[in-house]
Design an enzyme around this catalytic site. Structure first.
Site, PDB file in Angstrom:
ATOM      1  N   THR A   6      10.815   2.794   2.929  1.00  0.00           N
ATOM      2  CA  THR A   6       9.906   2.054   4.065  1.00  0.00           C
ATOM      3  C   THR A   6      10.916   1.432   5.348  1.00  0.00           C
ATOM      4  O   THR A   6      11.822   0.906   4.993  1.00  0.00           O
ATOM      5  CB  THR A   6       9.091   0.719   3.325  1.00  0.00           C
ATOM      6  N   GLN A  35       3.169   1.121  -0.481  1.00  0.00           N
ATOM      7  CA  GLN A  35       2.085   0.999   0.770  1.00  0.00           C
ATOM      8  C   GLN A  35       1.517   2.590   0.917  1.00  0.00           C
ATOM      9  O   GLN A  35       0.697   2.803   1.787  1.00  0.00           O
ATOM     10  CB  GLN A  35       3.098   0.670   2.058  1.00  0.00           C
ATOM     11  N   ASN A  36       1.813   3.501   0.115  1.00  0.00           N
ATOM     12  CA  ASN A  36       1.487   4.746  -0.036  1.00  0.00           C
ATOM     13  C   ASN A  36       0.158   4.961  -0.270  1.00  0.00           C
ATOM     14  O   ASN A  36      -0.364   4.450  -1.172  1.00  0.00           O
ATOM     15  CB  ASN A  36       2.504   5.870  -0.477  1.00  0.00           C
ATOM     16  N   VAL A  37      -0.723   5.592   0.689  1.00  0.00           N
ATOM     17  CA  VAL A  37      -1.985   6.134   0.228  1.00  0.00           C
ATOM     18  C   VAL A  37      -2.360   7.361  -0.432  1.00  0.00           C
ATOM     19  O   VAL A  37      -3.292   7.936  -0.700  1.00  0.00           O
ATOM     20  CB  VAL A  37      -3.050   5.974   1.433  1.00  0.00           C
ATOM     21  N   ASP A  38      -1.033   8.152  -0.810  1.00  0.00           N
ATOM     22  CA  ASP A  38      -1.329   9.538  -1.060  1.00  0.00           C
ATOM     23  C   ASP A  38      -1.577   9.666  -2.810  1.00  0.00           C
ATOM     24  O   ASP A  38      -1.878  10.723  -3.171  1.00  0.00           O
ATOM     25  CB  ASP A  38       0.191  10.309  -0.917  1.00  0.00           C
ATOM     26  N   GLU A  50      17.884   5.844   6.587  1.00  0.00           N
ATOM     27  CA  GLU A  50      18.392   5.283   7.756  1.00  0.00           C
ATOM     28  C   GLU A  50      18.563   3.646   7.703  1.00  0.00           C
ATOM     29  O   GLU A  50      17.926   3.169   6.757  1.00  0.00           O
ATOM     30  CB  GLU A  50      17.573   5.292   8.851  1.00  0.00           C
ATOM     31  N   HIS A 105      -2.206  -0.586   0.432  1.00  0.00           N
ATOM     32  CA  HIS A 105      -2.784  -0.007   1.511  1.00  0.00           C
ATOM     33  C   HIS A 105      -3.987   0.866   1.192  1.00  0.00           C
ATOM     34  O   HIS A 105      -4.514   1.645   1.967  1.00  0.00           O
ATOM     35  CB  HIS A 105      -1.954   0.565   2.570  1.00  0.00           C
ATOM     36  N   ASN A 114      17.175   4.073   1.615  1.00  0.00           N
ATOM     37  CA  ASN A 114      16.636   4.449   2.729  1.00  0.00           C
ATOM     38  C   ASN A 114      17.529   5.632   3.452  1.00  0.00           C
ATOM     39  O   ASN A 114      18.703   5.348   3.415  1.00  0.00           O
ATOM     40  CB  ASN A 114      16.101   3.512   3.694  1.00  0.00           C
ATOM     41  N   CYS A 144     -22.263   7.317   3.449  1.00  0.00           N
ATOM     42  CA  CYS A 144     -22.227   6.511   1.936  1.00  0.00           C
ATOM     43  C   CYS A 144     -23.243   7.153   1.162  1.00  0.00           C
ATOM     44  O   CYS A 144     -24.479   7.247   1.480  1.00  0.00           O
ATOM     45  CB  CYS A 144     -22.547   5.045   2.667  1.00  0.00           C
TER      46      CYS A 144
HETATM   47  C1  BJW Z   1      13.333   7.944   3.714  1.00  0.00           C
HETATM   48  C2  BJW Z   1      13.451   9.554   3.377  1.00  0.00           C
HETATM   49  C3  BJW Z   1      13.734   9.911   1.946  1.00  0.00           C
HETATM   50  C4  BJW Z   1      12.477   9.070   5.163  1.00  0.00           C
HETATM   51  N1  BJW Z   1      14.211   9.067   1.203  1.00  0.00           N
HETATM   52  N2  BJW Z   1      13.779   7.237   2.743  1.00  0.00           N
HETATM   53  C5  BJW Z   1       3.259 -10.400  11.024  1.00  0.00           C
HETATM   54  C6  BJW Z   1       4.193 -10.203  11.909  1.00  0.00           C
HETATM   55  C7  BJW Z   1       4.014  -9.210  12.918  1.00  0.00           C
HETATM   56  C8  BJW Z   1       2.752  -8.194  12.710  1.00  0.00           C
HETATM   57  C9  BJW Z   1       2.055  -8.512  11.934  1.00  0.00           C
HETATM   58  C10 BJW Z   1       2.134  -9.863  10.899  1.00  0.00           C
HETATM   59  N3  BJW Z   1       1.257  -9.848   9.911  1.00  0.00           N
HETATM   60  C11 BJW Z   1       0.356  -8.886  10.517  1.00  0.00           C
HETATM   61  C12 BJW Z   1       0.701  -8.102  11.431  1.00  0.00           C
HETATM   62  C13 BJW Z   1      -0.162  -6.867  12.118  1.00  0.00           C
HETATM   63  C14 BJW Z   1       0.084  -5.711  11.389  1.00  0.00           C
HETATM   64  C15 BJW Z   1       1.781  -5.099  11.585  1.00  0.00           C
HETATM   65  O1  BJW Z   1       2.458  -5.397  10.448  1.00  0.00           O
HETATM   66  N4  BJW Z   1       1.895  -4.857  12.672  1.00  0.00           N
HETATM   67  C16 BJW Z   1       3.408  -4.340  12.885  1.00  0.00           C
HETATM   68  C17 BJW Z   1       3.470  -2.896  12.804  1.00  0.00           C
HETATM   69  C18 BJW Z   1       3.886  -4.957  14.186  1.00  0.00           C
HETATM   70  N5  BJW Z   1      -0.286  -5.781  10.103  1.00  0.00           N
HETATM   71  C19 BJW Z   1      -1.684  -5.296   9.805  1.00  0.00           C
HETATM   72  O2  BJW Z   1      -2.731  -5.372  10.672  1.00  0.00           O
HETATM   73  C20 BJW Z   1      -2.067  -5.462   8.370  1.00  0.00           C
HETATM   74  N6  BJW Z   1      -3.151  -6.478   8.171  1.00  0.00           N
HETATM   75  C21 BJW Z   1      -3.048  -7.717   8.097  1.00  0.00           C
HETATM   76  O3  BJW Z   1      -1.817  -8.397   8.219  1.00  0.00           O
HETATM   77  O4  BJW Z   1      -4.206  -8.320   8.121  1.00  0.00           O
HETATM   78  C22 BJW Z   1      -4.083  -9.831   8.322  1.00  0.00           C
HETATM   79  C23 BJW Z   1      -4.159  -9.801   9.946  1.00  0.00           C
HETATM   80  C24 BJW Z   1      -5.154  -9.239  10.457  1.00  0.00           C
HETATM   81  C25 BJW Z   1      -5.443  -9.359  11.953  1.00  0.00           C
HETATM   82  C26 BJW Z   1      -4.322  -9.840  12.727  1.00  0.00           C
HETATM   83  C27 BJW Z   1      -3.072 -10.473  11.959  1.00  0.00           C
HETATM   84  C28 BJW Z   1      -3.153 -10.270  10.422  1.00  0.00           C
HETATM   85  C29 BJW Z   1      -2.535  -4.110   7.910  1.00  0.00           C
HETATM   86  C30 BJW Z   1      -1.509  -3.170   8.052  1.00  0.00           C
HETATM   87  C31 BJW Z   1      -2.152  -1.660   7.654  1.00  0.00           C
HETATM   88  C32 BJW Z   1      -1.146  -0.691   7.790  1.00  0.00           C
HETATM   89  N7  BJW Z   1      -1.706   0.726   7.647  1.00  0.00           N
HETATM   90  C33 BJW Z   1      -1.042   1.838   7.750  1.00  0.00           C
HETATM   91  C34 BJW Z   1      -2.247   3.145   7.908  1.00  0.00           C
HETATM   92  C35 BJW Z   1      -2.590   3.260   6.358  1.00  0.00           C
HETATM   93  C36 BJW Z   1      -3.582   4.118   6.310  1.00  0.00           C
HETATM   94  C37 BJW Z   1      -3.364   5.461   6.500  1.00  0.00           C
HETATM   95  O5  BJW Z   1      -2.320   5.908   5.832  1.00  0.00           O
HETATM   96  O6  BJW Z   1      -3.553   6.204   7.143  1.00  0.00           O
HETATM   97  O7  BJW Z   1      -0.102   1.774   6.246  1.00  0.00           O
HETATM   98  S1  BJW Z   1       0.007   2.005   9.196  1.00  0.00           S
HETATM   99  C38 BJW Z   1       1.556   2.910   8.250  1.00  0.00           C
HETATM  100  O8  BJW Z   1       2.341   1.994   8.098  1.00  0.00           O
HETATM  101  C39 BJW Z   1       0.736   2.918   6.798  1.00  0.00           C
HETATM  102  C40 BJW Z   1       1.980   2.569   5.722  1.00  0.00           C
HETATM  103  O9  BJW Z   1       1.704   2.165   4.743  1.00  0.00           O
HETATM  104  C41 BJW Z   1       2.770   1.673   6.814  1.00  0.00           C
HETATM  105  C42 BJW Z   1       4.170   1.336   6.404  1.00  0.00           C
HETATM  106  O10 BJW Z   1       4.918   2.392   6.739  1.00  0.00           O
HETATM  107  P1  BJW Z   1       6.261   2.900   5.844  1.00  0.00           P
HETATM  108  O11 BJW Z   1       5.718   3.179   4.512  1.00  0.00           O
HETATM  109  O12 BJW Z   1       7.238   2.103   5.895  1.00  0.00           O
HETATM  110  O13 BJW Z   1       6.561   4.390   6.441  1.00  0.00           O
HETATM  111  P2  BJW Z   1       7.402   4.388   7.987  1.00  0.00           P
HETATM  112  O14 BJW Z   1       7.121   6.077   8.446  1.00  0.00           O
HETATM  113  O15 BJW Z   1       7.349   3.496   8.768  1.00  0.00           O
HETATM  114  O16 BJW Z   1       8.989   4.557   7.245  1.00  0.00           O
HETATM  115  C43 BJW Z   1       9.429   5.468   6.487  1.00  0.00           C
HETATM  116  C44 BJW Z   1      11.058   5.237   6.038  1.00  0.00           C
HETATM  117  O17 BJW Z   1      11.212   5.865   5.011  1.00  0.00           O
HETATM  118  C45 BJW Z   1      11.786   5.301   7.247  1.00  0.00           C
HETATM  119  O18 BJW Z   1      12.647   4.335   7.235  1.00  0.00           O
HETATM  120  C46 BJW Z   1      12.751   6.623   6.851  1.00  0.00           C
HETATM  121  O19 BJW Z   1      13.999   6.426   7.178  1.00  0.00           O
HETATM  122  C47 BJW Z   1      12.526   6.552   5.480  1.00  0.00           C
HETATM  123  N8  BJW Z   1      12.858   7.733   5.028  1.00  0.00           N
HETATM  124  N9  BJW Z   1      12.479   9.864   4.315  1.00  0.00           N
HETATM  125  C48 BJW Z   1      14.431   7.639   1.706  1.00  0.00           C
HETATM  126  N10 BJW Z   1      13.702  11.086   1.625  1.00  0.00           N
END
Ligand code: BJW
Length: 246
Positions: A190, A99-102, A217, A117, A215, A150
Site C-alpha cells: 500500500t 483496502q482491496n475491493v477485489d 518502492e 473499502h 513494498n 436496486c
Molecule cells: C507493490 C507491488 C508488489 C505494487 N508487491 N508492493 C486525513 C488526512 C488527509 C486526507 C484525509 C484524511 N482523512 C480522510 C481524508 C480524505 C481521503 C484521503 O485519504 N485522501 C488522501 C488521498 C489525501 N479519505 C477518504 O475520503 C476516506 N473517507 C473518509 O476518511 O471519510 C471521513 C471523511 C469524509 C469527508 C472528509 C474527510 C473525512 C475514504 C477513502 C476511500 C478510498 N477509496 C479508494 C477507491 C475504492 C473503490 C474502488 O476500488 O474503486 O480505495 S481510492 C484507492 O486508494 C482505493 C484503495 O483501497 C486506496 C489505497 O490504495 P492502495 O491500496 O495503497 O494502492 P496504491 O495504488 O496507492 O499503492 C499500491 C502500492 O503497492 C504502491 O506503493 C506500490 O509500490 C506497491 N506495489 N506492486 C508489493 N508486487
C-alpha cells in the site's frame, strides 16, 4: 538476509499480528494498482470516477469503469502473497485488514477479513432505500442491465465500495483501530496515503507495536516503520513464511 530473519522471528513470536494490505498485493495477480507506474489514477481522475458526486453526475460512466474492472478482476486468481496471508490468518491473534475491493483474500481463504473499502462484488442502493442500504452480492460479468438497479426500489444501484469523501462503516473503523493494538503490524503493498487506513500503522507504532512494511518502492510509511523491506509481496512473503527460525 538479516531483515527477513528479524521479521520472521517477530511474526513467529507475536501474540497479536495485524496485517494491512493494499493494491500491491494483488498486482502479481494482474489487478491494476491505483498509484504505481501503470496505476488507475495515472489514467483516470479519482474525482471523475470514485466519488458520490461523480456517480450522481454520470452513473453510466462510473458503472462502465466498474464493469470493466470487474471483468478484469474476474479473470484474476489469488497469488502466493494472498496464500501466505491466508495461512497467517489461521494463527490465533492474527487480524487481516485490506483496502482491496477485489475479494482475492476471500478467495484465498483468509479468515476473519476486514474489508475497509468494501467489495467490488457487492452493490447497494444509491438512493439509500431502507432495504437497499444493506449491500447484496452480484458477481455477474458482464452485468446484464447497465447501470444496474436496486432490486428493492428500482432506483440506481452502486458498487458497495468506499469512495473519496465517504465515511467508512463505523464498525470497520472501530475494529481496525482495535487491531492496531498488536505486537507486530505489517503493512504490505500500500502507498499508505489514503486515510483512515494509512493512519493505522502510526497508531500501531504509537501503541508500541513492531512495525514493518513490504513494498516494491519507498512509501509514505517507509521512514516511520521499524523495518522496510523492498520487494514484491509475492516474492517476499513466501520467504517470510518459510524462513527458518533461529
Ligand atoms: C507493490 C507491488 C508488489 C505494487 N508487491 N508492493 C486525513 C488526512 C488527509 C486526507 C484525509 C484524511 N482523512 C480522510 C481524508 C480524505 C481521503 C484521503 O485519504 N485522501 C488522501 C488521498 C489525501 N479519505 C477518504 O475520503 C476516506 N473517507 C473518509 O476518511 O471519510 C471521513 C471523511 C469524509 C469527508 C472528509 C474527510 C473525512 C475514504 C477513502 C476511500 C478510498 N477509496 C479508494 C477507491 C475504492 C473503490 C474502488 O476500488 O474503486 O480505495 S481510492 C484507492 O486508494 C482505493 C484503495 O483501497 C486506496 C489505497 O490504495 P492502495 O491500496 O495503497 O494502492 P496504491 O495504488 O496507492 O499503492 C499500491 C502500492 O503497492 C504502491 O506503493 C506500490 O509500490 C506497491 N506495489 N506492486 C508489493 N508486487
Amino acid at each position: 538476509m538479516k531483515e527477513l530473519q528479524t521479521l520472521t522471528d517477530r511474526i513467529s513470536k507475536a501474540r497479536r499480528l495485524t496485517i494491512l494490505t493494499g493494491a500491491g498485493l494483488s498486482a502479481a495477480s494482474g489487478v491494476p494498482t491505483f498509484r504505481a507506474q501503470d496505476g488507475l489514477w495515472r489514467q483516470y481522475r479519482p474525482e471523475d470516477l470514485a466519488t458520490p458526486e461523480a456517480f450522481a453526475r454520470d452513473p453510466s460512466v462510473v458503472w462502465e469503469w466498474y464493469a470493466w474492472r470487474r471483468g478484469k478482476i474476474a479473470a484474476c486468481k489469488p497469488n502466493t502473497a494472498h496464500h501466505v496471508v491466508a495461512a497467517w490468518s489461521q494463527m490465533p491473534g492474527c487480524r487481516v485488514i485490506t483496502q482491496n475491493v477485489d475479494d482475492l483474500h476471500v478467495r484465498a481463504g483468509t479468515r476473519d477479513l476486514l474489508r475497509m473499502h468494501g467489495s467490488i462484488w457487492e452493490l447497494s442502493c444509491f438512493e439509500r432505500c431502507p432495504a437497499g442500504v444493506q449491500s447484496w452480492r452480484d458477481e455477474r460479468v458482464p452485468l446484464p442491465d447497465m447501470p444496474p438497479r436496486c432490486p428493492h426500489c428500482g432506483g440506481l444501484a452502486r458498487p458497495a465500495v468506499v469512495w473519496f469523501g465517504e465515511s467508512l462503516r463505523a464498525g470497520d473503523v472501530e475494529a481496525a483501530a482495535q487491531a492496531a493494538a498488536c505486537d507486530v503490524f505489517l503493512t504490505i503493498g500500500t502507498s499508505a496515503v489514503v486515510y483512515p487506513a494509512a493512519g493505522l500503522v502510526h497508531e500501531a507504532r504509537r501503541q508500541g507495536a513492531f512495525t514493518a512494511e513490504v513494498n516494491l518502492e519507498e512509501t509514505a510509511a517507509s521512514s516511520m516503520v521499524d523495518l522496510a523491506i523492498q520487494g514484491g509481496a509475492e516474492q517476499i512473503l513466501p520467504l517470510l513464511y518459510s524462513f527458518p527460525i533461529a
